[in-house]
Design a protein around this motif. Structure first.
Motif, PDB file in Angstrom:
ATOM      1  N   HIS A 143       0.831  -1.203   0.000  1.00 16.85           N
ATOM      2  CA  HIS A 143       0.000   0.000   0.000  1.00 16.85           C
ATOM      3  C   HIS A 143       0.869   1.258   0.000  1.00 16.85           C
ATOM      4  O   HIS A 143       0.565   2.221  -0.709  1.00 16.85           O
ATOM      5  CB  HIS A 143      -0.922   0.008   1.225  1.00 16.85           C
ATOM      6  N   TRP A 144       1.937   1.239   0.813  1.00 14.28           N
ATOM      7  CA  TRP A 144       2.821   2.404   0.881  1.00 14.28           C
ATOM      8  C   TRP A 144       3.577   2.610  -0.427  1.00 14.28           C
ATOM      9  O   TRP A 144       3.727   3.746  -0.897  1.00 14.28           O
ATOM     10  CB  TRP A 144       3.803   2.251   2.047  1.00 14.28           C
ATOM     11  N   TRP A 145       4.074   1.527  -1.013  1.00 13.62           N
ATOM     12  CA  TRP A 145       4.785   1.646  -2.281  1.00 13.62           C
ATOM     13  C   TRP A 145       3.857   2.141  -3.386  1.00 13.62           C
ATOM     14  O   TRP A 145       4.288   2.877  -4.284  1.00 13.62           O
ATOM     15  CB  TRP A 145       5.411   0.309  -2.673  1.00 13.62           C
ATOM     16  N   LEU A 146       2.593   1.749  -3.329  1.00 12.91           N
ATOM     17  CA  LEU A 146       1.619   2.224  -4.310  1.00 12.91           C
ATOM     18  C   LEU A 146       1.443   3.736  -4.191  1.00 12.91           C
ATOM     19  O   LEU A 146       1.405   4.450  -5.204  1.00 12.91           O
ATOM     20  CB  LEU A 146       0.280   1.514  -4.095  1.00 12.91           C
ATOM     21  N   LEU A 147       1.361   4.239  -2.962  1.00 13.22           N
ATOM     22  CA  LEU A 147       1.225   5.680  -2.749  1.00 13.22           C
ATOM     23  C   LEU A 147       2.484   6.427  -3.209  1.00 13.22           C
ATOM     24  O   LEU A 147       2.392   7.437  -3.928  1.00 13.22           O
ATOM     25  CB  LEU A 147       0.954   5.968  -1.270  1.00 13.22           C
ATOM     26  N   ILE A 148       3.651   5.932  -2.803  1.00 13.47           N
ATOM     27  CA  ILE A 148       4.907   6.595  -3.188  1.00 13.47           C
ATOM     28  C   ILE A 148       5.063   6.599  -4.712  1.00 13.47           C
ATOM     29  O   ILE A 148       5.414   7.620  -5.320  1.00 13.47           O
ATOM     30  CB  ILE A 148       6.105   5.886  -2.525  1.00 13.47           C
ATOM     31  N   GLY A 149       4.778   5.459  -5.335  1.00  5.73           N
ATOM     32  CA  GLY A 149       4.884   5.369  -6.783  1.00  5.73           C
ATOM     33  C   GLY A 149       3.931   6.321  -7.488  1.00  5.73           C
ATOM     34  O   GLY A 149       4.283   6.932  -8.504  1.00  5.73           O
ATOM     35  N   SER A 150       2.726   6.469  -6.949  1.00 12.76           N
ATOM     36  CA  SER A 150       1.731   7.364  -7.554  1.00 12.76           C
ATOM     37  C   SER A 150       2.188   8.813  -7.484  1.00 12.76           C
ATOM     38  O   SER A 150       2.070   9.565  -8.455  1.00 12.76           O
ATOM     39  CB  SER A 150       0.379   7.209  -6.845  1.00 12.76           C
ATOM     40  N   VAL A 151       2.728   9.209  -6.327  1.00  9.54           N
ATOM     41  CA  VAL A 151       3.199  10.593  -6.160  1.00  9.54           C
ATOM     42  C   VAL A 151       4.356  10.889  -7.111  1.00  9.54           C
ATOM     43  O   VAL A 151       4.376  11.918  -7.806  1.00  9.54           O
ATOM     44  CB  VAL A 151       3.622  10.847  -4.703  1.00  9.54           C
ATOM     45  N   VAL A 152       5.331   9.986  -7.164  1.00  5.19           N
ATOM     46  CA  VAL A 152       6.488  10.172  -8.048  1.00  5.19           C
ATOM     47  C   VAL A 152       6.046  10.212  -9.500  1.00  5.19           C
ATOM     48  O   VAL A 152       6.511  11.053 -10.291  1.00  5.19           O
ATOM     49  CB  VAL A 152       7.519   9.050  -7.825  1.00  5.19           C
ATOM     50  N   LEU A 153       5.140   9.314  -9.867  1.00  8.24           N
ATOM     51  CA  LEU A 153       4.660   9.236 -11.247  1.00  8.24           C
ATOM     52  C   LEU A 153       3.979  10.520 -11.682  1.00  8.24           C
ATOM     53  O   LEU A 153       4.299  11.087 -12.734  1.00  8.24           O
ATOM     54  CB  LEU A 153       3.679   8.064 -11.379  1.00  8.24           C
ATOM     55  N   ILE A 154       3.039  11.009 -10.873  1.00  2.00           N
ATOM     56  CA  ILE A 154       2.274  12.191 -11.258  1.00  2.00           C
ATOM     57  C   ILE A 154       3.128  13.451 -11.211  1.00  2.00           C
ATOM     58  O   ILE A 154       3.120  14.266 -12.141  1.00  2.00           O
ATOM     59  CB  ILE A 154       1.031  12.341 -10.358  1.00  2.00           C
ATOM     60  N   ALA A 155       3.899  13.629 -10.128  1.00  2.00           N
ATOM     61  CA  ALA A 155       4.729  14.827 -10.011  1.00  2.00           C
ATOM     62  C   ALA A 155       5.815  14.855 -11.086  1.00  2.00           C
ATOM     63  O   ALA A 155       6.010  15.864 -11.782  1.00  2.00           O
ATOM     64  CB  ALA A 155       5.361  14.891  -8.617  1.00  2.00           C
ATOM     65  N   LEU A 202      -9.514   5.459   6.204  1.00  2.00           N
ATOM     66  CA  LEU A 202      -8.734   6.695   6.252  1.00  2.00           C
ATOM     67  C   LEU A 202      -7.268   6.450   6.584  1.00  2.00           C
ATOM     68  O   LEU A 202      -6.405   7.263   6.243  1.00  2.00           O
ATOM     69  CB  LEU A 202      -9.341   7.653   7.283  1.00  2.00           C
ATOM     70  N   ALA A 203      -6.975   5.336   7.240  1.00  2.00           N
ATOM     71  CA  ALA A 203      -5.593   5.031   7.615  1.00  2.00           C
ATOM     72  C   ALA A 203      -4.840   4.287   6.519  1.00  2.00           C
ATOM     73  O   ALA A 203      -3.632   4.049   6.653  1.00  2.00           O
ATOM     74  CB  ALA A 203      -5.582   4.192   8.896  1.00  2.00           C
ATOM     75  N   ASP A 204      -5.518   3.944   5.443  1.00  4.32           N
ATOM     76  CA  ASP A 204      -4.900   3.143   4.387  1.00  4.32           C
ATOM     77  C   ASP A 204      -4.202   4.038   3.364  1.00  4.32           C
ATOM     78  O   ASP A 204      -4.845   4.882   2.732  1.00  4.32           O
ATOM     79  CB  ASP A 204      -5.973   2.300   3.700  1.00  4.32           C
ATOM     80  N   PRO A 205      -2.881   3.881   3.150  1.00  2.00           N
ATOM     81  CA  PRO A 205      -2.179   4.666   2.124  1.00  2.00           C
ATOM     82  C   PRO A 205      -2.765   4.477   0.729  1.00  2.00           C
ATOM     83  O   PRO A 205      -2.651   5.367  -0.122  1.00  2.00           O
ATOM     84  CB  PRO A 205      -0.742   4.123   2.188  1.00  2.00           C
ATOM     85  N   ALA A 206      -3.402   3.334   0.488  1.00  2.00           N
ATOM     86  CA  ALA A 206      -3.985   3.076  -0.829  1.00  2.00           C
ATOM     87  C   ALA A 206      -5.086   4.081  -1.163  1.00  2.00           C
ATOM     88  O   ALA A 206      -5.296   4.420  -2.332  1.00  2.00           O
ATOM     89  CB  ALA A 206      -4.544   1.653  -0.898  1.00  2.00           C
ATOM     90  N   LEU A 207      -5.796   4.575  -0.140  1.00  2.00           N
ATOM     91  CA  LEU A 207      -6.839   5.574  -0.376  1.00  2.00           C
ATOM     92  C   LEU A 207      -6.231   6.845  -0.977  1.00  2.00           C
ATOM     93  O   LEU A 207      -6.791   7.430  -1.911  1.00  2.00           O
ATOM     94  CB  LEU A 207      -7.551   5.907   0.942  1.00  2.00           C
TER      95      LEU A 207
END
Length: 304
Positions: A143-155, A202-207
């Motif tokens: 879940h955390w890697w999905l969030l980090i990857g999404s931020v890096v990808l979009i930014a 709300l506590a899930d990084p995937a959200l």
């Protein structure tokens, strides 16, 4: 399985119609901004141009359809293997192509129609070969890697597209598809859904990966529609939102095909991606030519 197929097809229809409506709004805004000289140093649309495109009535209506499509697609992602749900949803390319002829006046070439026909055939193969979906749970680190990857990808993607300027339509479409792909993966593994728990949700990084991928993907898709062919941009989006979620579903979430039909699922998946790339390539060429013809005919595109 049947409910998942119906919701995926409905989501595809919403996304396809929404893309064409958004293209209507973004093209009108892009022409007005280009006439006033509001472009970046690399020839791409400015932030103000993208913002103005987002408040046209066509774009707003298209966005509403996207939200409906998102809800239906989220349900499909939890009912079907990701390689099947994402590919069916990506068939909105067919709807986009047909509506672009009617509403945008585009002329599709034989190679584009051939690629679209191959895509439809690939979807049939995938539907026949698909087995039950895998699990809905993944390690918290996933879940955390999905969030980090999404931020890096979009930014990072936004910076790259801004540097590419007017030549970045396909890249913007591909990156927006990867953002939507992250959204689909996030929906699949989201905690706090079954059973519902607001705290766990709300506590899930995937959200937050869903929010980043969805909002960022929409922004990049808007840029792609402003500077390129709607069919080319949408086809590039199809590749991005199909390949990665499909691979993740098979490798980490337990998605599988029916016994003995793995070869058919793999062949259909590759065929779908290749045909989408074909539409992106041929559609971008045709769309650029049509845009040039429109600019030549419009007052803004005529010499002073």
């Amino acid at each position: 399985m049947i409910l998942g197929l119906v919701t995926a097809v409905a989501a595809s229809a919403c996304y396809g119609t929404g893309s064409v409506l958004q293209a209507l709004g973004t093209r009108r805004s892009a022409r007005e901004e280009a006439a006033s000289g509001a472009v970046t140093e690399h020839g791409g649309p400015s932030l103000s141009s993208t913002a103005k495109a987002a408040v046209t009535w066509e774009f707003i209506l298209g966005t509403v359809l996207d939200f409906v499509g998102f809800g239906l697609g989220a349900l499909a992602a939890r009912l079907l293997p990701l390689f099947l749900s994402q590919t069916i949803i990506s068939a909105n390319l067919v709807i986009t192509a047909v509506l672009s002829v009617r509403l945008l006046g585009l002329r599709l070439r034989q190679l584009e129609w051939l690629s679209i026909g191959v895509l439809c055939s690939a979807l049939v193969l995938l539907a026949v070969a698909a087995g039950p979906e895998g699990g809905h749970h993944a390690a918290r680190s996933f879940h955390w890697w999905l969030l980090i990857g999404s931020v890096v990808l979009i930014a990072g993607g936004a910076l790259v597209v801004r540097r590419l300027g007017a030549s970045g339509a396909i890249v913007a479409g591909l990156l927006s598809g990867l953002g939507f792909g992250a959204l689909g993966i996030g929906v699949r593994v989201l905690d706090g859904v079954e059973p519902f728990s607001l705290g766990a949700l709300l506590a899930d990084p995937a959200l937050y990966a869903i929010l980043v991928g969805g909002i960022g993907g929409m922004y990049l898709h808007t840029i792609a529609l402003q500077i390129g062919s709607v069919n080319g941009a949408t086809a590039a989006l199809v590749v991005g939102e199909t390949v990665v979620p499909g691979a993740v579903g098979v490798l980490w979430l337990g998605d599988s095909s029916r016994d003995g039909l793995g070869w058919m699922a793999a062949f259909g998946f590759v065929l779908a991606v290749v045909s989408a790339v074909g539409v992106a390539y041929f559609g971008d060429e045709g769309g650029a030519l049509h845009a040039a013809e429109e600019d030549a005919k419009s007052p803004a595109g005529s010499p002073n």
